[in-house]
Design a protein around this motif. Sequence first.
Motif, PDB file in Angstrom:
ATOM      1  N   ARG A  25      -5.805  14.351  -2.453  1.00 34.58           N
ATOM      2  CA  ARG A  25      -5.654  13.000  -2.065  1.00 34.58           C
ATOM      3  C   ARG A  25      -7.023  12.446  -1.971  1.00 34.58           C
ATOM      4  O   ARG A  25      -7.378  12.277  -0.821  1.00 34.58           O
ATOM      5  CB  ARG A  25      -4.694  13.120  -0.761  1.00 34.58           C
ATOM      6  N   THR A  60      -8.374   3.693   0.479  1.00 36.52           N
ATOM      7  CA  THR A  60      -7.676   3.023   1.553  1.00 36.52           C
ATOM      8  C   THR A  60      -7.913   3.009   3.086  1.00 36.52           C
ATOM      9  O   THR A  60      -7.529   2.227   3.608  1.00 36.52           O
ATOM     10  CB  THR A  60      -5.872   3.308   1.135  1.00 36.52           C
ATOM     11  N   PHE A 118      -7.370   9.365  -2.970  1.00 32.92           N
ATOM     12  CA  PHE A 118      -7.129   7.864  -2.919  1.00 32.92           C
ATOM     13  C   PHE A 118      -7.180   7.432  -1.535  1.00 32.92           C
ATOM     14  O   PHE A 118      -7.313   6.287  -0.910  1.00 32.92           O
ATOM     15  CB  PHE A 118      -5.836   7.398  -3.463  1.00 32.92           C
ATOM     16  N   HIS A 119      -6.868   8.529  -0.595  1.00 32.72           N
ATOM     17  CA  HIS A 119      -6.813   8.005   1.088  1.00 32.72           C
ATOM     18  C   HIS A 119      -8.151   7.589   1.516  1.00 32.72           C
ATOM     19  O   HIS A 119      -8.301   6.705   2.565  1.00 32.72           O
ATOM     20  CB  HIS A 119      -6.478   9.259   1.856  1.00 32.72           C
ATOM     21  N   ARG A 143       0.827   4.224  -2.654  1.00 32.28           N
ATOM     22  CA  ARG A 143       0.519   5.294  -2.359  1.00 32.28           C
ATOM     23  C   ARG A 143       1.580   6.357  -3.036  1.00 32.28           C
ATOM     24  O   ARG A 143       1.374   7.346  -3.602  1.00 32.28           O
ATOM     25  CB  ARG A 143       0.610   5.866  -0.704  1.00 32.28           C
ATOM     26  N   THR A 144       2.846   5.831  -2.939  1.00 31.24           N
ATOM     27  CA  THR A 144       3.995   6.712  -3.683  1.00 31.24           C
ATOM     28  C   THR A 144       3.588   6.971  -5.243  1.00 31.24           C
ATOM     29  O   THR A 144       3.820   8.206  -5.661  1.00 31.24           O
ATOM     30  CB  THR A 144       5.218   6.210  -3.265  1.00 31.24           C
ATOM     31  N   VAL A 182       0.932   6.706  -6.650  1.00 30.98           N
ATOM     32  CA  VAL A 182      -0.414   7.393  -7.032  1.00 30.98           C
ATOM     33  C   VAL A 182      -0.165   8.953  -6.763  1.00 30.98           C
ATOM     34  O   VAL A 182      -0.504   9.789  -7.579  1.00 30.98           O
ATOM     35  CB  VAL A 182      -1.283   6.927  -5.835  1.00 30.98           C
ATOM     36  N   ARG A 183       0.644   9.280  -5.686  1.00 30.75           N
ATOM     37  CA  ARG A 183       1.075  10.700  -5.359  1.00 30.75           C
ATOM     38  C   ARG A 183       1.807  11.287  -6.535  1.00 30.75           C
ATOM     39  O   ARG A 183       1.604  12.436  -7.244  1.00 30.75           O
ATOM     40  CB  ARG A 183       1.942  10.721  -4.114  1.00 30.75           C
ATOM     41  N   ALA A 201       1.078  -1.017  -0.008  1.00 26.52           N
ATOM     42  CA  ALA A 201       0.031   0.059  -0.099  1.00 26.52           C
ATOM     43  C   ALA A 201       0.948   1.308   0.058  1.00 26.52           C
ATOM     44  O   ALA A 201       0.699   2.387  -0.711  1.00 26.52           O
ATOM     45  CB  ALA A 201      -0.925  -0.060   1.219  1.00 26.52           C
ATOM     46  N   GLU A 202       1.961   1.278   0.830  1.00 23.00           N
ATOM     47  CA  GLU A 202       2.896   2.399   0.802  1.00 23.00           C
ATOM     48  C   GLU A 202       3.417   2.651  -0.454  1.00 23.00           C
ATOM     49  O   GLU A 202       3.390   3.897  -1.072  1.00 23.00           O
ATOM     50  CB  GLU A 202       4.088   2.217   1.662  1.00 23.00           C
TER      51      GLU A 202
END
Length: 579
Positions: free
Chosen positions: A98, A104, A100-101, A74-75, A77-78, A70-71
């Motif tokens: 953001r 998740t 996407f948060h 996230r990277t 996606v950012r 997931a991390e």
Amino acid sequence: GGAAGAAEEMQGRVDNLTNRIEYTRADLGYTEEKLKEQEALIKKHSKRATTLKKALDRAEADAASALANAEEARTEVRTAEDEYYLPFQEETGLKDVRSFHQSTGAAREEFMEERRKVREALTKLEAQKSYEERRDLKAPVEEAQKRITERKREMKQAEKNETKLKQKIEEAKVALGLAVEAVQGVQTLEKEAESEVATAQSVLKKAHAQSVLVTKSIHTERSTLERLRLRLHETLQKARVEEVELPLVSRSGSRSQSQRTSEEEEDDSNSQMTDDNTASGTVFTQETMATAHFSQRDDPRLVKDRQDAEKVEFRSLSAELKERRTDREEKKLRNKFDTKIAKLTAQIESMAPNMKANEAFESVSQRLKDSGVDFDEAKTRAREATKHFNELRTLRANRFNDAFNHIGSALKTIYRDLTKSSKHPLGGTAYLSLDDTNEPYTGGMKFNAMPPMKRFRDMEALSGGEKTVAALALLFAIHSYRPAPFFVMDEVDAALDNVNVLKVCNYIRQRSGDFQCIVISLKDMFYEQSESLVGICKDVGTMSSKSLTLDLGRYDEDREEKEEEVFVDTPKRRKRFHD
């Protein structure tokens, strides 16, 4: 005659010892079976705890892997969002987007909830295992074996005495033969009665089986009805929360102010109930809520659900949706609708980005932290409550065992004193037994009494006088544990003969130094043995009741003085008469 009486007494003692040995063996067998069951239960829980621990380890490993993935996601996606929304951010002046948060966060909360449930289950199983390991199940078995050894020793001594009395018993065998013939006749009648009882029990068993089937059918229907009520409530509640406008029969276009007010009050009450349950550390599952609310027809929630369901317009539904489906078909249909809703939601989000996603994420994160703190506090309170509960349970068991052992020991002595006589110097036997020796306060206890020269049988089979003597012995034994200053007994001698009344009087006089006893009686024996009399009569002059008292102690002193005077003066009188 004396030899026959001694033989009967010895035979009675042998029968009593035999019955006690059989009862002890049965008790030993029952204790061994319970020990095996508890050992099997401990093994079962140990295996289950090992399996759950392995599952927890696997789940934690999967969680760690999922968090790492997931991390990384996230990277990426950012980075993609920064590249994609860069022109838009320059125009609008936004620093970050953001969205996407939100997606998740829900998955993370679900995972944390599952891990919490697994840990709670593992903690409960470990606590139960620890409790089962601390229990001492061998001590009752060893005690029962000691009692059997003691009974065997007494049995051998009785057999030696029986050998010495065999010659005298031969003379009683002739009379015994006549008694056996009479017993055989009674046994024939008893067998006929037992056959009738067996027939009646068969009929009762069939009726009970039918009753069980009907009860199961009723429970099944009730469970189905409760599930349907729960599903209706969940559907209506979900529509209210998601602000879905259901088609109504009355097409006025809007609800009245009173309906909105009632719904707002209900939502507030539901929210308040949820907060109270969370603060108290209670988790209500779907099954618990159904049992608490949806099994009651007149529950306010069910009444409102029925009223709301009656207002819904179902004619606009297609014929396919009105058909009754199985659970599998209904699940497929729900998945179909959920997929369609997800697509529409994705289209809506692509059309207009959520500008408040960052604020929502921060709010959810803060709520997650607060929930973690509340959860830790709830666990601490639960551990303290469990520790306090175990201490109270141990204290309760110790106090109960102290009282039971004292009363049981006193009961044997008191009953033997009340039943022994010159013909029966050993007296009778009475004892208390527990249904569950491990947790005595969760079960009952049995009280058995064997009068002198009587075989073992239930209390219901004893005569009225025998029951009265046994009850008085138990009463005096209970009183000996925590004595009260006085007794009040109302005609306890109604079913006793003069011999037993005298025994009770003598026992009360012996214990008169420990407590005072007020006896309401119609027997002259009690009047003679008492220290004072109190009578209630009617005063004709005042037309009211009055009491009369008489102290018998001074008469006893005068009688003793006269007897001593006669004993001293008798030689002089004899001398004068001789002269």
